[in-house]
Design an enzyme around this catalytic site. Structure first.
Site, PDB file in Angstrom:
ATOM      1  CD  GLU A   1      34.190  36.530 -15.575  1.00 32.96           C
ATOM      2  OE1 GLU A   1      34.626  36.819 -14.458  1.00 32.96           O
ATOM      3  OE2 GLU A   1      33.099  35.986 -15.774  1.00 32.96           O
TER       4      GLU A   1
ATOM      5  CD  GLN B   1      48.048  15.511 -31.323  1.00 28.00           C
ATOM      6  OE1 GLN B   1      47.396  16.464 -31.757  1.00 28.00           O
ATOM      7  NE2 GLN B   1      48.986  14.913 -32.043  1.00 28.00           N
TER       8      GLN B   1
ATOM      9  CG  HIS C   1      39.268  11.824 -29.108  1.00 23.82           C
ATOM     10  ND1 HIS C   1      39.718  12.156 -27.846  1.00 23.82           N
ATOM     11  CD2 HIS C   1      38.058  11.235 -28.923  1.00 23.82           C
ATOM     12  CE1 HIS C   1      38.812  11.807 -26.950  1.00 23.82           C
ATOM     13  NE2 HIS C   1      37.804  11.241 -27.573  1.00 23.82           N
ATOM     14  N   GLY C   2      42.963  11.666 -32.263  1.00 25.55           N
ATOM     15  CA  GLY C   2      43.430  11.657 -33.653  1.00 25.55           C
ATOM     16  C   GLY C   2      42.442  12.396 -34.553  1.00 25.55           C
TER      17      GLY C   2
ATOM     18  CB  THR D   1      33.990  44.147 -22.964  1.00 25.54           C
ATOM     19  OG1 THR D   1      34.534  43.359 -21.910  1.00 25.54           O
ATOM     20  CG2 THR D   1      34.953  44.200 -24.122  1.00 25.54           C
ATOM     21  CD  GLU D   2      32.734  51.375 -23.444  1.00 25.21           C
ATOM     22  OE1 GLU D   2      33.476  52.127 -24.127  1.00 25.21           O
ATOM     23  OE2 GLU D   2      31.956  51.771 -22.560  1.00 25.21           O
ATOM     24  N   PRO D   3      33.924  48.167 -27.674  1.00 25.49           N
ATOM     25  CG  PRO D   3      32.582  48.789 -29.487  1.00 25.49           C
ATOM     26  CD  PRO D   3      32.657  48.855 -27.999  1.00 25.49           C
TER      27      PRO D   3
ATOM     28  CB  SER E   1      42.997  44.297 -21.171  1.00 28.52           C
ATOM     29  OG  SER E   1      42.925  43.146 -21.962  1.00 28.52           O
TER      30      SER E   1
HETATM   31  C1  FAD Z   1      32.978  34.450 -25.230  1.00 32.65           C
HETATM   32  C2  FAD Z   1      33.209  35.773 -24.583  1.00 32.65           C
HETATM   33  C3  FAD Z   1      32.310  36.223 -23.616  1.00 32.65           C
HETATM   34  C4  FAD Z   1      32.490  37.467 -23.028  1.00 32.65           C
HETATM   35  N1  FAD Z   1      31.568  37.924 -22.109  1.00 32.65           N
HETATM   36  C5  FAD Z   1      31.691  39.166 -21.596  1.00 32.65           C
HETATM   37  C6  FAD Z   1      30.679  39.698 -20.719  1.00 32.65           C
HETATM   38  O1  FAD Z   1      29.705  39.019 -20.392  1.00 32.65           O
HETATM   39  N2  FAD Z   1      30.814  40.982 -20.274  1.00 32.65           N
HETATM   40  C7  FAD Z   1      31.879  41.761 -20.618  1.00 32.65           C
HETATM   41  O2  FAD Z   1      31.934  42.895 -20.180  1.00 32.65           O
HETATM   42  N3  FAD Z   1      32.860  41.281 -21.434  1.00 32.65           N
HETATM   43  C8  FAD Z   1      32.788  40.009 -21.941  1.00 32.65           C
HETATM   44  N4  FAD Z   1      33.749  39.524 -22.783  1.00 32.65           N
HETATM   45  C9  FAD Z   1      34.849  40.391 -23.177  1.00 32.65           C
HETATM   46  C10 FAD Z   1      36.173  40.026 -22.520  1.00 32.65           C
HETATM   47  O3  FAD Z   1      36.124  40.252 -21.141  1.00 32.65           O
HETATM   48  C11 FAD Z   1      37.275  40.809 -23.221  1.00 32.65           C
HETATM   49  O4  FAD Z   1      37.352  40.304 -24.542  1.00 32.65           O
HETATM   50  C12 FAD Z   1      38.621  40.683 -22.506  1.00 32.65           C
HETATM   51  O5  FAD Z   1      38.622  41.397 -21.308  1.00 32.65           O
HETATM   52  C13 FAD Z   1      39.798  41.150 -23.369  1.00 32.65           C
HETATM   53  O6  FAD Z   1      39.547  42.394 -23.917  1.00 32.65           O
HETATM   54  P1  FAD Z   1      39.756  42.642 -25.503  1.00 32.65           P
HETATM   55  O7  FAD Z   1      39.060  41.559 -26.220  1.00 32.65           O
HETATM   56  O8  FAD Z   1      39.369  44.037 -25.781  1.00 32.65           O
HETATM   57  O9  FAD Z   1      41.299  42.447 -25.728  1.00 32.65           O
HETATM   58  P2  FAD Z   1      42.436  43.568 -25.552  1.00 32.65           P
HETATM   59  O10 FAD Z   1      42.306  44.209 -24.237  1.00 32.65           O
HETATM   60  O11 FAD Z   1      42.446  44.429 -26.764  1.00 32.65           O
HETATM   61  O12 FAD Z   1      43.734  42.668 -25.552  1.00 32.65           O
HETATM   62  C14 FAD Z   1      44.312  42.157 -26.766  1.00 32.65           C
HETATM   63  C15 FAD Z   1      45.587  41.397 -26.389  1.00 32.65           C
HETATM   64  O13 FAD Z   1      46.508  42.304 -25.737  1.00 32.65           O
HETATM   65  C16 FAD Z   1      46.868  41.765 -24.471  1.00 32.65           C
HETATM   66  N5  FAD Z   1      47.012  42.847 -23.483  1.00 32.65           N
HETATM   67  C17 FAD Z   1      46.198  43.898 -23.263  1.00 32.65           C
HETATM   68  N6  FAD Z   1      46.664  44.653 -22.266  1.00 32.65           N
HETATM   69  C18 FAD Z   1      47.801  44.055 -21.819  1.00 32.65           C
HETATM   70  C19 FAD Z   1      48.745  44.346 -20.781  1.00 32.65           C
HETATM   71  N7  FAD Z   1      48.627  45.424 -19.969  1.00 32.65           N
HETATM   72  N8  FAD Z   1      49.792  43.506 -20.635  1.00 32.65           N
HETATM   73  C20 FAD Z   1      49.939  42.393 -21.419  1.00 32.65           C
HETATM   74  N9  FAD Z   1      49.080  42.085 -22.411  1.00 32.65           N
HETATM   75  C21 FAD Z   1      48.023  42.892 -22.599  1.00 32.65           C
HETATM   76  C22 FAD Z   1      45.704  40.866 -24.069  1.00 32.65           C
HETATM   77  O14 FAD Z   1      46.076  39.910 -23.109  1.00 32.65           O
HETATM   78  C23 FAD Z   1      45.327  40.257 -25.403  1.00 32.65           C
HETATM   79  O15 FAD Z   1      46.185  39.178 -25.683  1.00 32.65           O
HETATM   80  C24 FAD Z   1      33.603  38.262 -23.387  1.00 32.65           C
HETATM   81  C25 FAD Z   1      34.530  37.786 -24.329  1.00 32.65           C
HETATM   82  C26 FAD Z   1      34.345  36.553 -24.914  1.00 32.65           C
HETATM   83  C27 FAD Z   1      35.339  36.068 -25.921  1.00 32.65           C
END
Ligand code: FAD
Length: 404
Positions: A364, A337, A339-340, A126-128, A132
């Site tokens: 994931e 819920q 556990h109130g 994942t990147e900033p 997805s």
């Molecule tokens: C606690 C935690 C641990 C993590 N660990 C790792 C790790 O070890 N390695 C790693 O690489 N990543 C990791 N991640 C990152 C994680 O995999 C991503 O946050 C995730 O894939 C979603 O990407 P995003 O946050 O950029 O959301 P976005 O992709 O920006 O999505 C934002 C919203 O838009 C929706 N959306 C996006 N595209 C679509 C589509 N085509 N159709 C319908 N809805 C869509 C999404 O479902 C979501 O609701 C971690 C995240 C968390 C929270």
């Protein structure tokens, strides 16, 4: 059809439960509150064989199968989600991906330290600006003689600031179609130009570490490229086939934890002169947890069984992940819920379950991503094409001749 477990599977489940009872459960409320990660925990898990559970014996693994891995995840997450995450990133996303795609030299170099917990591994996809939309990743890896020069950033990486070795995905060919220009690299801590940092202010998994990876002209030797140039997207997707199985299995454990806490509370908490467990609206929430646990369990074990046969199971694993994680979050909300007001406090574990369960419907592959995937299979818009390297079936070919 055979729904019974083998002796080995039951033994490793027991081992994981005893480990969780001894090394996690007594301390987890404090570790969570103090945002403390016990740095020696992965090594202890490794010493017990919990990190080598699904790796061949020739790489110091225990040669057990995917069902065994699922059972370990279930028991560990029942105690704490952050430590099941170790199994997901270290074993499923990193080590099993090396097992599938690595050269013999890479496997011999890295897998024994991972199987035994001497080193902790993480997964950097994942990147900033790309979650997805994996193929939208922008980190670059430019070939320069005998190495690649990496530039860019990864974020939301589990154990970023704690791991020793990382599987990192970067764009090697900016001209190629989005999915085809990506490659995978094994990056070791200590590589000049490679640094990590921790993300503060998370909603959950406080007892674990989540952070970012920073690459500024970080030089990675060509020998550390996993697979061929351009295979990175396929490698990442095959990694997620393993990772999602462990997230689903962990969610089963979390549902079980919600159920146990809710039953104990509903038996003792009284309202209107009766234990609240005698009220049918409370019973409904408990019944839903039983349904959640059992259906999640079997869809997960089935996916693990398919993987034991050497079958790809992308759809079945994604279904298990979607089903189990959404029901785990629902169960945790219901547990609070039941556990109130006490559920709203850290005196009981259910608020931690709820915060932790929210993460699993995001990482994931979000719930929406899993839904889209199921629809695409149903509509014939998606099909599994053969990969150059499939994950070995169990018993692993590598263990042939070693009694495994
Ligand atoms: C606690 C935690 C641990 C993590 N660990 C790792 C790790 O070890 N390695 C790693 O690489 N990543 C990791 N991640 C990152 C994680 O995999 C991503 O946050 C995730 O894939 C979603 O990407 P995003 O946050 O950029 O959301 P976005 O992709 O920006 O999505 C934002 C919203 O838009 C929706 N959306 C996006 N595209 C679509 C589509 N085509 N159709 C319908 N809805 C869509 C999404 O479902 C979501 O609701 C971690 C995240 C968390 C929270």
């Amino acid at each position: 059809m055979d729904f019974s477990f083998t002796e080995e599977q039951l033994a490793v489940k027991r081992l994981a439960r005893e480990f969780a009872d001894r090394e996690i459960r007594p301390y987890i409320a404090r570790w969570d509150r103090e945002r403390h990660f016990p740095q020696d925990l992965p090594r202890k898990m490794g010493e017990q064989g919990l990190l080598g559970v699904c790796l061949p014996r020739r790489y110091e693994g225990s040669g057990l199968d995917y069902v065994a891995l699922a059972l370990v995840c279930e028991e560990i997450e029942k105690a704490e989600t952050a430590y099941r995450e170790i199994l997901s990133v270290h074993v499923a996303l990193h080590a099993l991906t090396l097992l599938q795609w690595g050269s013999e030299e890479q496997k011999r170099r890295f897998l024994p330290d991972l199987a035994t917990g001497r080193r902790l591994a993480a997964f950097g996809l994942t990147e900033p600006d790309a979650g997805s939309d994996v193929a939208g990743l922008r980190t670059t890896a430019r070939r320069d003689g005998g190495s690649y020069v990496l530039n860019g950033q990864k974020t939301w990486i589990s154990y970023a600031d704690r791991a020793d070795v990382f599987l990192v995905f970067a764009r090697t060919d900016p001209e190629a179609p989005r999915h085809e220009g990506i490659s995978a690299f094994i990056v070791e801590r200590g590589t000049p130009g490679f640094t990590t940092s921790t993300i503060e202010g998370k909603l959950g998994v406080w007892a674990g570490n989540t952070g970012s990876l920073h690459f500024a002209d970080a030089r990675v030797p060509v020998e550390n490229r996993l697979g061929e140039e351009g295979e990175g997207f396929k490698i990442a997707m095959s990694a997620l086939d393993n990772g999602r199985l462990t997230v689903a299995a962990g969610s089963v454990g979390l549902i079980e934890a919600c159920l146990e806490a809710s039953v104990a509370y509903a038996r003792t908490r009284r309202a209107f002169g009766r234990p609240i467990g005698e009220f049918q609206l409370v019973q409904r929430m408990i019944a839903k947890m039983v349904r959640a646990r059992d259906t999640s369990r079997w869809v997960t074990y089935y996916a693990a069984w398919l993987k034991n046969q050497g079958r790809r199971a992308t759809r079945e694993v994604a279904l298990a992940k979607w089903h189990a994680t959404t029901l785990a979050f629902e169960s945790a909300v219901d547990a609070v819920q039941i556990h109130g007001a006490y559920g709203f406090s850290s005196d009981f574990p259910v608020e931690r379950y709820m915060r932790n369960a929210k993460g699993a419907v995001i990482y994931e592959g979000t719930t929406e991503v899993q839904e889209v995937l199921q629809a695409e299979y149903a509509l014939g818009l998606r099909e599994d094409r053969p990969l150059r390297r499939e994950l070995p079936a169990w018993p692993f070919a590598e263990d042939a001749g070693q009694g495994g």
